[in-house]
Enzyme design. Sequence first.
Site, PDB file in Angstrom:
ATOM      1  N   ASP A 120       2.866 -34.823 -22.228  1.00  0.00           N
ATOM      2  CA  ASP A 120       1.876 -34.599 -21.025  1.00  0.00           C
ATOM      3  C   ASP A 120       0.139 -35.132 -21.676  1.00  0.00           C
ATOM      4  OD1 ASP A 120       0.652 -34.731 -18.368  1.00  0.00           O
ATOM      5  OD2 ASP A 120       0.956 -31.700 -18.579  1.00  0.00           O
ATOM      6  N   ASP A 155       1.592 -40.063 -16.838  1.00  0.00           N
ATOM      7  CA  ASP A 155       0.932 -39.919 -17.868  1.00  0.00           C
ATOM      8  C   ASP A 155       1.528 -38.256 -18.073  1.00  0.00           C
ATOM      9  OD1 ASP A 155       0.073 -37.639 -16.040  1.00  0.00           O
ATOM     10  OD2 ASP A 155      -1.391 -36.944 -16.659  1.00  0.00           O
ATOM     11  N   GLU A 156       3.263 -38.999 -17.852  1.00  0.00           N
ATOM     12  CA  GLU A 156       3.995 -37.692 -18.378  1.00  0.00           C
ATOM     13  C   GLU A 156       5.420 -38.295 -18.982  1.00  0.00           C
ATOM     14  OE1 GLU A 156       4.451 -33.622 -16.022  1.00  0.00           O
ATOM     15  OE2 GLU A 156       3.185 -34.457 -14.661  1.00  0.00           O
TER      16      GLU A 156
END
Lengths: 419, 87
Positions: free
Chosen positions: A13, A115-116
């Site tokens: 993350d 973003d993960e």
Amino acid sequence: MGKSPDRIIFHIDVNSAYLSWEAVHRLQHGSELDIRKIPSVIGGDPVERRGIVLAKSIPAKKYNIKTGETLYSAMQKCPKLAVFPPRYDLYVRCSTAMHKILKEYSPKIQRFSIDEFFIDYTNMEKHFGNPIEGANIIKNRIHKELGFTVNIGISSNKLLSKMASDFSKPNKVHTLFPNQIPDKLWPLPVEDLFMVGKATAQKLHKIGINTIGDLAKYNPKSLEKHLKSHGILIWNFANGIEDSPVLDSPSNIKSIGNSSTIPFDVEDKNTAHMILLALVETVCMRLRNEHHRAGVVSISLKTNEFISYSRQKKLNCHTDSTNFIYETAISLFDETWKGEPLRHMGVRLSDLCSSEAVQLSIFEPEEWLKQKQLDSVIDKIRIKYGTDKIMRAVFLNSGIKPLLGGVSEEDYPVMSSII
Amino acid sequence: MKVLMKPIEMIAYFEQEGIPTPIRFRTSSENGLHIVIKVNKIITKTEEKLAGNKMYVFRCMSFINGIEKVYELKYELSTCKWFLFKI
């Protein structure tokens, strides 16, 4: 070496993703100011001061600025706040660069959002060391090469690894294996659990559940009475039970949608139809670009009093025609709208199928072929010369943009309900 | 060294593998006059991928107004632009 029956899953993350990416981009281009170290946010339009906070720096957090609040209220909390507009092309580039690095560490990677990422580290120990060593290698490499920091959560399933990556930030590796659940997960407030939102948390508080541990020890049957199947889902999550695989083909889009907050209140049907058309234009262009056809059209409306509602309709056959989807959208709108002023409108297409192999339909109107050719020509003109080069006459002198929305983070949803 | 990040005009050669080497560049000085600087020596060449954006960074040495100076040039692959990064 004995075979381990358990999987090892990493959840990676990016720490305040949009803000870190903007900061690194600015530093690379000669800025001497690291916007991660001052109160700053990403979001909206800094000149018009419209929009919401999408990401905040750690110093901005100290002013109690929250993701999702309006820029106006954030500026009131901190008048010196630096505001930067979002840049989705930059985010997609950063995300892709990160994906490229992660690919070196496992064949199974799932892009959970922009973003993960989840990666399946099972049996990778012999290559990169034990999970904690491996995670540290990945974390440090991303920091060194791409310039931003990440948190990595390690566990035996996706849910627990996601919970672990959220523990303390930034730039850290955490583990949360099933035997660590009572110590690390259960003392946390129940709101921190994945899939427990504001509404669910309120219901849980009412029945005396305040921590994740309370939820885990609650009787699942009575929880089902209160919260239906969602109760069972979060009870499982509270106990760390979740076994979905890391899906390595995340580009399987389930729906394409677009929505826009309108700077004025829409009070008449014609304007509303025009806004729907502007949204449909961009959505359909994206649909065709992805080589998909849609079987369901849905619209969502939000009034000036923030009451939202939506309607959807299944089509007789799959289509990617702008006109046909627009006609469906306005008929849905006319059925739904009760005449109140509207602030936000959205169009979403789902039940997608590939447009490369299509079942022909005897219900397909004849003029579709012509429309298909027209759509394709319009798309080509817009791609080659810009989206403003060709537009529908209805938008002339209307003050409404002929295309609304565009590349939005809906391409990579920020938070998905399906883990 | 001070960060400038100033766009410059560049003459460079590209190897068969596509790797550029700066030869000489033109920039404007403080009084608005153009000055041409020949890259005398490339001390190091590194590649950076910050924020996923690939750039070549060259640490170079040249005689500028008779004084030998060390500075950094950057080449951004996505835009094909050269910058005087630091001097």
